[in-house]
Design a protein around this motif. Structure first.
Motif, PDB file in Angstrom:
ATOM      1  N   ASP A  73       8.724  22.533  21.133  1.00 32.78           N
ATOM      2  CA  ASP A  73       8.706  23.761  20.331  1.00 32.78           C
ATOM      3  C   ASP A  73       7.320  24.416  20.395  1.00 32.78           C
ATOM      4  OD1 ASP A  73      10.008  25.542  18.372  1.00 32.78           O
ATOM      5  OD2 ASP A  73       8.564  24.723  16.956  1.00 32.78           O
ATOM      6  N   CYS A  74       6.265  23.616  20.248  1.00 34.58           N
ATOM      7  CA  CYS A  74       4.893  24.152  20.314  1.00 34.58           C
ATOM      8  C   CYS A  74       4.493  24.531  21.739  1.00 34.58           C
ATOM      9  CB  CYS A  74       3.904  23.137  19.744  1.00 34.58           C
ATOM     10  SG  CYS A  74       4.087  22.896  17.959  1.00 34.58           S
ATOM     11  N   LEU A  75       4.994  23.792  22.723  1.00 35.59           N
ATOM     12  CA  LEU A  75       4.690  24.131  24.124  1.00 35.59           C
ATOM     13  C   LEU A  75       5.189  25.536  24.485  1.00 35.59           C
ATOM     14  CD1 LEU A  75       5.583  20.839  26.084  1.00 35.59           C
ATOM     15  CD2 LEU A  75       3.305  21.722  25.558  1.00 35.59           C
ATOM     16  N   ALA A  76       6.258  25.978  23.813  1.00 33.29           N
ATOM     17  CA  ALA A  76       6.875  27.276  24.141  1.00 33.29           C
ATOM     18  C   ALA A  76       5.962  28.469  23.859  1.00 33.29           C
ATOM     19  CB  ALA A  76       8.198  27.430  23.380  1.00 33.29           C
ATOM     20  N   ALA A 178       1.969  33.986  14.631  1.00 29.00           N
ATOM     21  CA  ALA A 178       2.803  33.232  13.697  1.00 29.00           C
ATOM     22  C   ALA A 178       4.048  32.706  14.401  1.00 29.00           C
ATOM     23  CB  ALA A 178       3.212  34.124  12.527  1.00 29.00           C
ATOM     24  N   MET A 179       4.252  31.393  14.323  1.00 30.91           N
ATOM     25  CA  MET A 179       5.479  30.799  14.852  1.00 30.91           C
ATOM     26  C   MET A 179       6.559  30.918  13.785  1.00 30.91           C
ATOM     27  SD  MET A 179       4.024  27.340  16.697  1.00 30.91           S
ATOM     28  CE  MET A 179       5.607  26.857  17.407  1.00 30.91           C
ATOM     29  N   LYS A 180       7.693  31.478  14.168  1.00 28.76           N
ATOM     30  CA  LYS A 180       8.789  31.704  13.218  1.00 28.76           C
ATOM     31  C   LYS A 180      10.104  31.261  13.840  1.00 28.76           C
ATOM     32  CE  LYS A 180       8.121  34.147   9.893  1.00 28.76           C
ATOM     33  NZ  LYS A 180       7.808  33.697   8.515  1.00 28.76           N
ATOM     34  N   GLY A 181      11.076  30.982  12.975  1.00 31.42           N
ATOM     35  CA  GLY A 181      12.437  30.751  13.451  1.00 31.42           C
ATOM     36  C   GLY A 181      13.063  32.098  13.781  1.00 31.42           C
ATOM     37  N   LYS A 182      13.595  32.751  12.758  1.00 25.74           N
ATOM     38  CA  LYS A 182      14.205  34.075  12.949  1.00 25.74           C
ATOM     39  C   LYS A 182      13.116  35.139  13.115  1.00 25.74           C
ATOM     40  CE  LYS A 182      18.453  33.223  10.319  1.00 25.74           C
ATOM     41  NZ  LYS A 182      18.250  31.838   9.885  1.00 25.74           N
ATOM     42  N   LYS A 202      10.483  36.734  21.719  1.00 25.67           N
ATOM     43  CA  LYS A 202      11.594  35.763  21.591  1.00 25.67           C
ATOM     44  C   LYS A 202      11.302  34.578  22.509  1.00 25.67           C
ATOM     45  CE  LYS A 202      16.676  35.568  21.585  1.00 25.67           C
ATOM     46  NZ  LYS A 202      16.613  34.161  21.272  1.00 25.67           N
ATOM     47  N   LEU A 203      11.313  33.399  21.948  1.00 19.06           N
ATOM     48  CA  LEU A 203      11.006  32.192  22.717  1.00 19.06           C
ATOM     49  C   LEU A 203      12.280  31.437  23.077  1.00 19.06           C
ATOM     50  CD1 LEU A 203       8.120  30.847  20.440  1.00 19.06           C
ATOM     51  CD2 LEU A 203       7.838  32.089  22.587  1.00 19.06           C
ATOM     52  N   THR A 204      12.258  30.808  24.241  1.00 21.05           N
ATOM     53  CA  THR A 204      13.329  29.882  24.601  1.00 21.05           C
ATOM     54  C   THR A 204      12.719  28.484  24.636  1.00 21.05           C
ATOM     55  OG1 THR A 204      14.402  31.579  25.928  1.00 21.05           O
ATOM     56  CG2 THR A 204      15.077  29.316  26.333  1.00 21.05           C
ATOM     57  N   VAL A 205      13.184  27.633  23.742  1.00 19.89           N
ATOM     58  CA  VAL A 205      12.674  26.260  23.687  1.00 19.89           C
ATOM     59  C   VAL A 205      13.686  25.350  24.385  1.00 19.89           C
ATOM     60  CG1 VAL A 205      11.951  24.367  22.178  1.00 19.89           C
ATOM     61  CG2 VAL A 205      11.509  26.746  21.491  1.00 19.89           C
ATOM     62  N   PRO A 206      13.319  24.754  25.538  1.00 23.80           N
ATOM     63  CA  PRO A 206      14.255  23.878  26.251  1.00 23.80           C
ATOM     64  C   PRO A 206      14.808  22.774  25.350  1.00 23.80           C
ATOM     65  CG  PRO A 206      12.308  24.287  27.590  1.00 23.80           C
ATOM     66  CD  PRO A 206      12.023  24.863  26.239  1.00 23.80           C
ATOM     67  N   LEU A 214       7.634  34.104  18.391  1.00 24.60           N
ATOM     68  CA  LEU A 214       6.195  34.139  18.139  1.00 24.60           C
ATOM     69  C   LEU A 214       5.857  35.584  17.774  1.00 24.60           C
ATOM     70  CD1 LEU A 214       3.480  32.565  18.222  1.00 24.60           C
ATOM     71  CD2 LEU A 214       3.170  33.492  20.528  1.00 24.60           C
ATOM     72  N   ILE A 215       5.250  35.768  16.608  1.00 20.90           N
ATOM     73  CA  ILE A 215       4.874  37.109  16.155  1.00 20.90           C
ATOM     74  C   ILE A 215       3.369  37.260  16.357  1.00 20.90           C
ATOM     75  CG2 ILE A 215       5.127  38.818  14.306  1.00 20.90           C
ATOM     76  CD1 ILE A 215       7.749  37.204  15.125  1.00 20.90           C
TER      77      ILE A 215
END
Length: 221
Positions: A73-76, A178-182, A202-206, A214-215
């Motif tokens: 998640d953080c690598l993304a 800022a890392m966010k879900g939605k 918009k991030l894609t987390v494998p 990411l904002i």
């Protein structure tokens, strides 16, 4: 990729499988991490799970789930981060600060949290995995002095609260990340867009189906 199991405690039995998942995620995210960096990421995961009870670090105890939801998640966000000295507010177990520091050894990362136990864990894990570019800080954000090119957070529920807390620590021409879900709501963006240029990535987390964003905010004028 074969990883030497020396030094691993909690995930030793699952190491080959976890190393494969990590290697595939790194490739899919377009990152270039050498064998030692991949080993450091897995050692961090091992220490996180090993010391979880003592330091109350995470609700996730299953290794593959913790690998995906914490490390990958953080690598993304790595390829999206602007350059410069970084402060991670409310870092908890060092997420994303420690992950960024492993991936970008040239970057100075400060990991800030008011929870003394979690900061002790970051000191311990940094020493254990040979990480020299992390500065763990046990303090409330209001009490911390310093200016940074990049201020990150994975902990804030409200984007507005994060901006209020982080802005005083931001150097001129710095970025808030800022890392966010939605993705933020229109109301959240409207509350900030007079003063900030806002980029929602918009991030894609494998391995993860959940929504991740990411904002990035940059002060106007």
């Amino acid at each position: 990729m074969a990883i030497d199991t020396t030094g691993f405690v909690k995930i030793a039995a699952q190491l080959p499988h976890l190393a494969d998942i990590l290697a595939q995620a790194i490739q899919s995210l377009g990152l270039s991490l050498d064998h030692n960096q991949q080993r450091q990421l897995l050692l961090y995961l091992d220490q996180l799970l090993l010391w979880n009870k003592a330091y109350n670090l995470t609700a996730i105890t299953e290794p593959k789930e913790a690998l995906i939801k914490h490390v990958i998640d953080c690598l993304a966000i790595i390829t999206h981060l602007p350059a410069g000295a970084l402060l991670d507010i409310g870092t908890g177990a060092g997420l994303p600060a420690v992950i960024i520091a492993i991936c970008q050894p040239e970057r100075q990362c400060s990991a800030l949290d008011s929870n003394q136990k979690k900061i002790r864990f970051i000191k311990q894990v940094s020493s254990e995995i040979g990480l020299h570019n992390v500065q763990p800080i046990a303090a409330r954000i209001e009490a911390h002095e310093g200016q940074y090119d990049v201020v990150t957070s994975r902990a804030f529920a409200s984007l507005t609260d994060f901006v209020l807390a982080a802005e005083p620590k931001l150097a001129a021409s710095g970025h808030l990340c800022a890392m966010k879900g939605k993705a933020p709501t229109i109301e959240e963006l409207q509350a900030l867009d007079q003063q900030w240029q806002i980029d929602t990535i918009k991030l894609t987390v494998p391995g993860l189906d959940d929504s991740r964003h990411l904002i990035e905010l940059f002060k106007i004028g």
